[in-house]
Scaffold this active site. Structure first.
Site, short mmCIF file in Angstrom:
data_model
loop_
_atom_site.label_atom_id
_atom_site.label_comp_id
_atom_site.label_asym_id
_atom_site.label_seq_id
_atom_site.Cartn_x
_atom_site.Cartn_y
_atom_site.Cartn_z
N SER A 141 1.21 -0.98 0.15
CA SER A 141 -0.05 0.28 0.19
C SER A 141 0.93 1.27 -0.18
CB SER A 141 -0.54 0.02 1.27
OG SER A 141 -1.70 0.82 1.24
N GLU A 172 0.94 11.81 -9.62
CA GLU A 172 0.16 10.22 -10.27
C GLU A 172 -1.89 10.81 -9.43
OE1 GLU A 172 0.92 7.04 -9.86
OE2 GLU A 172 2.59 7.13 -11.31
N LYS A 174 -4.75 10.36 -7.16
CA LYS A 174 -5.06 8.98 -6.14
C LYS A 174 -6.16 8.17 -6.33
CE LYS A 174 -4.67 7.15 -0.89
NZ LYS A 174 -5.09 6.59 -1.31
N ASP A 176 -9.55 6.46 -6.52
CA ASP A 176 -10.38 6.07 -4.98
C ASP A 176 -10.78 4.86 -5.67
OD1 ASP A 176 -11.44 6.29 -2.15
OD2 ASP A 176 -12.65 7.74 -2.56
N TYR A 290 -1.32 1.87 -12.97
CA TYR A 290 -0.10 3.13 -12.58
C TYR A 290 1.20 2.04 -12.14
CZ TYR A 290 -3.04 2.06 -8.15
OH TYR A 290 -3.61 1.12 -7.28
N LYS A 380 -3.37 12.91 1.36
CA LYS A 380 -5.02 12.95 1.34
C LYS A 380 -5.51 14.21 1.67
CE LYS A 380 -7.32 9.92 2.86
NZ LYS A 380 -8.24 8.17 2.56
N CYS A 474 -46.78 3.52 7.83
CA CYS A 474 -46.03 3.72 6.50
C CYS A 474 -46.65 5.83 6.43
CB CYS A 474 -46.78 3.47 5.21
SG CYS A 474 -46.28 4.16 3.71
N CYS A 477 -49.19 5.49 2.85
CA CYS A 477 -50.58 4.87 3.34
C CYS A 477 -50.87 4.77 5.08
CB CYS A 477 -50.45 3.40 1.73
SG CYS A 477 -49.46 2.40 2.95
N CYS A 492 -42.59 -0.70 4.03
CA CYS A 492 -44.33 -1.18 3.72
C CYS A 492 -44.35 -2.09 2.91
CB CYS A 492 -44.43 0.56 3.27
SG CYS A 492 -46.12 0.38 3.03
N CYS A 497 -49.53 0.56 -1.60
CA CYS A 497 -49.20 1.89 -1.56
C CYS A 497 -48.76 2.67 -2.30
CB CYS A 497 -48.23 1.24 -0.60
SG CYS A 497 -47.16 3.65 0.54
S1 IVH Z 1 0.75 2.85 -6.25
C1 IVH Z 1 4.15 0.23 -4.07
N1 IVH Z 1 -0.54 4.55 -7.30
O1 IVH Z 1 -3.74 3.58 -3.54
C2 IVH Z 1 3.16 1.55 -4.06
N2 IVH Z 1 -1.40 3.65 -5.45
O2 IVH Z 1 -3.79 3.96 -0.07
C3 IVH Z 1 1.38 1.00 -4.54
N3 IVH Z 1 -3.96 4.31 -4.78
O3 IVH Z 1 -3.10 0.62 -2.22
C4 IVH Z 1 0.30 1.97 -5.08
N4 IVH Z 1 -4.01 5.86 -6.87
O4 IVH Z 1 -4.84 0.79 -3.98
C5 IVH Z 1 -0.49 3.73 -6.92
N5 IVH Z 1 -1.60 6.38 -8.20
C6 IVH Z 1 -1.98 5.33 -7.81
C7 IVH Z 1 -2.61 5.14 -6.68
C8 IVH Z 1 -3.13 4.40 -5.99
C9 IVH Z 1 -4.64 5.06 -5.80
C10 IVH Z 1 -4.37 2.81 -4.72
C11 IVH Z 1 -3.76 1.70 -3.84
C12 IVH Z 1 -2.77 2.17 -2.38
C13 IVH Z 1 -4.07 2.78 -2.04
C14 IVH Z 1 -3.04 3.29 -0.90
#
Ligand code: IVH
Length: 738
Positions: A141, A172, A174, A176, A290, A380, A474, A477, A492, A497
């Protein structure tokens, strides 16, 4: 200072105070016993988390170890909800706060850190519903940061460790969604696995294959003729729900009076873990790559993160379209902020930025902790949060009778729009957060889109306020509401209804279903209120005067709506199937049912074996059979058939010029799996020979065309004296033309 500004401010302050401050606060707790708090930001915690605050839960006279254990249990509970159930109870910010508190405490008290603490784990999304697959390379992660100071500190640390101050970073978005590892062997997609516990994950290949932009083969030829295909590559990326698709799905749900999905990430995660790939295909997931895990031969690995992005594009895979390349901490911070400014116009959900060192050879110098690489950092973004007064809680009745409580609050400006309502999901949610009318509540946009009530400012609670009591009747109704055991939903149960009827009609008339122009919510409400429409079929018997048109303009509108209703008699079959609202049957399944069965009356007579033989899952088959077995549904369908709907097949397009007349006027019933012909092909052949396919087996049926798994219908045919043909006999008859 409003709450949002306070939150921003506290992010900075929190970092600057750092672990030392936490330690100081904590020792205060230890020495003073009950009443003190662990978290330096405790006053904000109740608003950040809808559930009782971190501070609230870990304060008191407990021993440090017990407190940490509780915090650990709490994090484990939220991990379970987030990773396995895709249904978190608290905001990301509140969750991160719990984790950061525990990290700080573990640093101060390493002796109590224990084994398997959630602070060094990656979470675990394994559900037990899919085969497990072991990643060739661990799936890590990211370390997270929340302030400019932290991000600059990251840049400074790397510069220091690598003895360079001109390091190149790639920034890049992030995404979601949820992490995925897709393996290509010799350029062919062989597997898609979720992160799981980082070592092994759920094998969700069949579901991932439904993503239209994901090529099953890597492109090999590029303009420069260089595009190496590794023997094995584990590409790492994110599965997400495009925002437009999220909005489409929610629009559909709202039209049907169902609770909207609250967050595109949860919906993407929940969707990917569905057992039926057809249901997955109903919601158009997307993927972006990515990173990578295994890459063999290693010599062909990219030498930089930028080179990876190029390679992903060259292979024809969906890649990160927006990146920034920076050299200094100032540039890095500016790029992260620029993403934050721009992201509202992006088509995918984003919750931060990821900063990655570009040079792969530097990655190995830095290595990784047990859960994240040291060469990358996530930042974040803070969600905008506004405090407002809850004026009322209203109840919305859905088409299946489920009641959704809705918070009606004093209008606020949030994320560029004026908002005054947000779903409260269900009774349990209100009770859990103890949300009371008159309270000051905090509202955020979950995933930047859907307004959500994330907490109550209990400090501003009016004296004498009372917990919300969920009504017993309800609102539409008056029937007594029911709650099934273990089900959060309150229902309900009155099928008549008027509110439910309105919602069913709205879904039926919507553009995804029958697409009846002019028959919007207001027209439907008026028709239902005045008792002119009690079922779908009543729409087809309406007259202009039923529209309460008071002037000539309105009369013209009514006539146009009537003409649209009339045209819809010829709507394609899948629209009818989708429109009547069978549980588990979305757009993709409706299309497939229409393709396979060709006519509504044929589908109506299909039994579980027929549906399974036609390749539907047992759950879908059971839902379809249960729908038609219900007496009131069967009446509705019979009325629709009588009104002329559901006859036109998407195969035959309604009118086919027969190629021959050997089966002229003859009624066939098809059952079971035929060895070579699909149901659709057999129906096409019968129609082209002048015959028709019906659903119900009666004495008048000409032939039962039976494949494998047609036990019950064969018996009925024998009892009725109807002859039975197998596929070979049928094809023989077609060829003999007599
Ligand atoms: S790189 C070894 N790049 O965010 C590095 N992760 O909160 C692995 N995520 O586990 C992750 N955008 O699921 C990477 N541009 C991005 C990302 C990204 C979203 C996610 C990914 C990661 C999580 C961590």
């Amino acid at each position: 200072m409003n709450f949002f500004q306070r939150t921003q401010f506290s992010r900075e302050a929190k970092y600057l105070r750092g672990v030392a401050a936490l330690a100081a606060t904590f020792f205060l707790v230890s020495s003073e016993g009950a009443g003190a708090v662990v978290d330096a930001n405790a006053t904000e915690a109740p608003s950040a988390a809808p559930s009782p605050s971190v501070a609230g839960r870990i304060k008191g006279g407990d021993e440090t170890e017990t407190r940490m254990a509780r915090l650990r249990a709490e994090i484990a509970h939220h991990d379970e909800l987030y990773y396995r159930k895709a249904a978190p109870e608290i905001t990301d910010a509140a969750y991160d706060e719990l984790k950061r508190t525990l990290v700080a405490l573990e640093e101060i008290h390493p002796a109590y850190a224990g084994n398997g603490s959630p602070t060094d784990s990656l979470g675990d999304d394994r559900t037990g519903k899919f085969p497990l697959y072991r990643h060739r390379e661990r799936m890590l992660s990211l370390e997270k940061s929340y302030s400019e100071v932290e991000l600059r500190a990251f840049q400074a640390r790397l510069a220091h460790q690598l003895h360079r101050d001109d390091l190149l970073f790639v920034i890049e978005p992030k995404f979601d969604g949820l992490a995925i590892s897709v393996t290509y062997e010799k350029g062919r997609l062989v597997r898609a696995v979720t992160r799981g516990n980082g070592i092994e994950g759920d094998d969700v290949t069949a579901n991932v294959r439904t993503i239209p932009e994901l090529p099953l083969e890597l492109k090999t030829v590029t303009a420069d003729g260089r595009n190496p295909i590794p023997d094995i590559v584990e590409l790492r990326g994110e599965i997400y729900l495009p925002l437009a698709e999220f909005e489409r799905l929610n629009h559909e749900r709202e039209a049907a009076g169902e609770t909207p999905f609250s967050h595109p990430r949860n919906l993407a995660a929940g969707t990917l873990k569905l057992l039926d790939p057809r249901e997955v295909a109903e919601r158009k997931l997307a993927v972006v790559f990515y990173g990578w895990g295994a890459w063999e031969p290693r010599a062909t690995q990219p030498i930089s993160q930028r080179a990876l992005h190029e390679q992903i594009r060259a292979w024809g895979l969906p890649g990160v379209e927006r990146i920034a390349v920076t050299r200094t901490a100032d540039e890095m911070w500016a790029a992260v902020q620029a993403f934050d400014r721009d992201r509202s116009s992006w088509s995918f959900p984003v919750d931060g930025a990821v900063v990655k060192l570009d040079s792969v050879s530097d990655w190995s110098k830095l290595g990784a902790s047990d859960h994240a690489p040291r060469w990358a950092m996530a930042y974040k973004y803070a969600a905008e949060r506004v405090e407002t007064r809850l004026l009322a809680i209203t109840l919305q009745v859905g088409r299946t009778g489920v009641l959704t409580p809705v918070a009606e609050f004093a209008p606020i400006s949030l994320g560029g729009s004026i908002v005054m309502r947000a779903t409260l999901h269900n009774r349990a949610e209100i009770a859990r957060n103890d949300i009371r009318i008159g309270d000051f509540i905090f509202v955020e946009k979950a995933g930047e889109i859907v307004p959500a009530v994330v907490g109550v400012n209990t400090a501003r609670r009016m004296p004498g306020s009372q917990p919300f009591v969920f009504p017993v009747n309800c609102p539409a109704c008056e029937s007594v509401l029911t709650a099934e055991q273990d089900e959060a939903a309150i229902r309900c149960a009155n099928p008549d209804c008027p509110a439910q009827l309105q919602r069913r009609l709205q879904h039926f008339a919507s553009n995804e279903a029958m697409d009846i122009e002019g028959l919007g919510p207001a027209a439907i409400a008026s028709l239902v209120e005045r008792g002119r429409v009690k079922s779908f079929a009543d729409l087809y018997h309406l007259k202009p005067e039923d529209f309460a048109a008071s002037d000539s303009g309105k009369l013209r509108t009514a006539q146009r709506t009537l003409a649209a209703i009339d045209r819809s008699r010829h709507a394609e079959l899948w629209r009818v199937i989708y429109g009547v609202g069978i549980s588990r049957v979305g757009l993709v399944t409706s299309r497939e049912l229409a393709r396979q069965f060709g006519r509504l009356d044929v589908l109506m007579e299909a039994d579980i074996d027929d549906l399974i033989a036609a390749n539907f899952t047992a759950a879908t088959a059971a839902a379809v059979v249960a729908y038609f077995a219900d007496h009131s549904n069967a009446t509705v369908i019979a009325d629709l058939l009588a009104a002329g709907l559901g006859h036109s097949s998407t195969l035959a397009g309604g009118a086919v010029t027969p190629r021959s007349s050997i089966f002229a006027g003859k009624a066939f019933v098809i059952t079971g799996v035929l060895p070579h012909l699909s149901r659709a092909q057999a129906t096409g052949e019968i129609t082209a020979a002048g015959g028709r396919v019906v659903g119900k087996l009666t004495r008048k049926t000409y032939v039962l065309l039976a494949g494998e798994g047609s036990g019950k219908k064969r018996e009925t045919a024998a009892a009725l004296g109807v002859s039975v043909m197998n596929e070979a006999e049928f094809l023989g008859r077609l060829q003999s033309k007599e």
